[in-house]
Every structure is written in structure tokens, then in C-alpha cells.
Design an enzyme around this catalytic site. Sequence first.
Site, short mmCIF file in Angstrom:
data_model
loop_
_atom_site.label_atom_id
_atom_site.label_comp_id
_atom_site.label_asym_id
_atom_site.label_seq_id
_atom_site.Cartn_x
_atom_site.Cartn_y
_atom_site.Cartn_z
N ASP A 80 0.83 -1.27 0.15
CA ASP A 80 0.05 0.14 0.17
C ASP A 80 0.73 1.31 -0.08
O ASP A 80 0.35 2.51 0.13
CB ASP A 80 -0.96 0.12 1.20
CG ASP A 80 -2.28 -0.84 0.89
OD1 ASP A 80 -2.69 -0.90 -0.24
OD2 ASP A 80 -2.50 -1.65 1.88
N ASP B 131 -6.43 -3.85 -5.79
CA ASP B 131 -6.24 -2.46 -5.39
C ASP B 131 -4.73 -2.36 -5.66
O ASP B 131 -4.61 -1.01 -5.86
CB ASP B 131 -6.43 -2.72 -3.53
CG ASP B 131 -7.69 -3.36 -3.34
OD1 ASP B 131 -8.04 -4.38 -3.99
OD2 ASP B 131 -8.17 -3.07 -2.16
N1 GLY Z 1 -7.27 -1.52 -0.25
C1 GLY Z 1 -8.23 -1.70 0.70
C2 GLY Z 1 -9.67 -1.34 0.26
O1 GLY Z 1 -10.13 -0.75 -0.60
O2 GLY Z 1 -10.38 -1.34 1.42
#
Ligand code: GLY
Length: 386
Positions: A111, A169
Site C-alpha cells: 500500500d 487494489d
Molecule cells: N485497499 C483496501 C480497500 O480498498 O479497502
Amino acid sequence: MKMKYLVFAGLAFFLFQACSLRKTADNGLEQRLSDQLNVLVQATDDSEKLPRSWTEEDGYKMIGIRDWCSGFPAGMYWYMYDLNNDAQWKNTAIRATEKLDGVQYYTGTHDLGFMVFCSYGNAYRLTGDEAYKEVILQGAKSLASRFNPVTGTIRSWDWGKWQFPVIIDNMMNLEMLFWASKVSGDSRFRDMAVTHANTTLENHFREDMSSYHVVSYDTITGQVERKQTHQGYSDDSAWARGQSWGLYGYVVCYRETGDPKYLKAAEDIAAFIIPNLPDDLIPYWDYNDPKIPNSERDASAAALVASAFYELGTMVADGQHYFDLADQIVEKLSSPAYLAEGGANGGFLLKHCVGHLPGNSEINVPLNYADYYYLEAIKRKHELKK
Ligand code: GLY
């Protein structure tokens, strides 16, 4: 002659009126957003932690810098500064950015794009301060450490039941790698981003271009091990925010490479999303939840679609329908149905988001990333109108 003069003067007056009305309307919204975010800042600025969400019952959900949402408050404040050029927002944004000190060395998550690029990326874009540039480059190095040449992907999570999980994601983290190659001249970051985007395009999408949430790879053979969900309704359903991450991710890939297959991917994902949107254009949290219409909306998924459509519209000859949809989504999000009343919602802007419904977490709440992409969409809308 006199008639011509009168027509010209009338037209000029009409245009002047139209422009000032538009300016007042936009300034009205911006002022409102600024006042509302000030409520959030007043309540949370003193803490070392960062605000992620809020509920009436439990108050603020404050997070440390290793949370995937840690970069969004700084990013929101930078966008607010970008929108109104008010030095107070610049100072607030600098403070929130500085709270993230050290996060660029963290290698325990994919992330880092969210954490570093939404914060320091905007900081560097708006100030040109070289110190921010170094932080982003280090963030890209940390992210690159998670790339596996056998799977051809960046590993998302270090926990769970999967051998090598990659979630849709993750497409959002590639922008920082493209940026790092341009700035450093080291093509390896870009190569990893392209390989990850290609592998994801091959394995994450179904016939109809909806996507799985989690695809796990076998690290010996590089083959797909499993296709599942973590935050969606079921393994075979289309989790709304996941579809938005994919859309936005491939728009970025096309911007950064000019490769038409990424534009096609973005348009195909859009072609899945558009007919599945409800009448008010704000997606339910999962497009396949059987409880629809008695189900939760996810305003974060909508904000992402709007922001991505403003860019996608500039990439195709017939982009007006994307602009129109983005305008309608922003208008809906800016209405009382989704935009919080002044002082309510803990100072967050948007209501009705879903974080992780199957995990019974963050249901029908504000979320900092919804506000971040909503502000980004408004900024993009303004840029286009110019
Ligand atoms: N990356 C985590 C979400 O979209 O909840």
C-alpha cells in the site's frame, strides 16, 4: 451598427453573468468543503495519529503511519490547498505529511503507493520541495522490494491463507513506480509496473471485465493458485471498490505508457461499471449483493469512478459521456444525500461508505480515501473547465 453593438453587449453581459454565477457556485462548494475539513483538523491535528473514519458512537478511528490509509489526510489537505490556494491548508498539509516520517522505509505492505504518493506525491507536485522527492523515491524502492519476477507481480499482503496474494487494489500503487522511473532514470521501477499490470490484466478479470479481488500465485511455478474475495460479497462477485481500483489503475497505466491495451482495459472496465450503476450512480458496495436495493452504498467507489472518468474522457475522441457521468456523480456526491451537513460526520466530507462489509467493519461511515478521491475529482473537473 447600433443593433450589432447591442447584441454584442448583451452577449458579453450574459457571459459575464454566467461566469460569475458559476464562480459563486464553485466557490460556495469549496468554502463549504474547507469549513467542514477544518472541523476534522481541529479535532485531530494535535494527535500523532491520523484520522481514518468516524462514527457517532465511537468517535474518531485514528491510525498509525503503517495503516494503508495513513497518507490520505495529508493528501486531502493538499487537494484542499490545490483548490483554494489558502496557505492555512498548505501548513495543515505539511503537518499531516510530516507525521508520516519513516513510512517510506516500510516494506511490509504493497500500500506504499497510497501512503507515500497520495501524501508526499501531492506535496512534491505542489511545492517542488526536493526533500519530498527523496522520500517518494525511497517509498518506490520499498514497494519494489515486494516484486517477484516468478509471479510477475508485487505481493499485496504478508498475512492470510494465500501463498502470494495480489489484490486488484494493487493497481493503484503502480503510479508511484512510473513516477520513480521518470525522476530517477532507473527503468526497473517502470518495468515492474508494466509487468504487474500485464499479469493482472491476464489473471484478475472475467469475461465481462469485472474483476476478482484476490488472485494468489504459486511462487515456484508462477501460476495462479486461487481466485477469491476478501472484502466482496463472494469469490465470483464484483466488489464495487475493487472495480474502481482497476478502472483507475489502467487509466494511469495508459497515461504513463501510451499502450493501447491499457486504454482498452480501462474502457472495458468502464463498460462493466456503467450499466451496473444504480439510478443515482452511486454503487452499492458490491454489484452482486443479492440484497440490492436494500443494501449499502459505497461513496468511495463512486468518487474513484468520477475521478478516473475525468481522466479517461481526455484519452478518447468521444470522451464526453465520461465527463458527463463524472459530473453527475460529483453532483450527487455534493448533494445532501452524500455530502455531510456542516459540522456533522466528524468533519469528514462524504457519508455512506463501506470499508469491509464481510468483516463487519466500517459500514455506512465516512472514510478518508473517499474524501481524497472526491476532492481529486473536483480538482480534475475544475482543470477540465479551464
Ligand atoms: N485497499 C483496501 C480497500 O480498498 O479497502
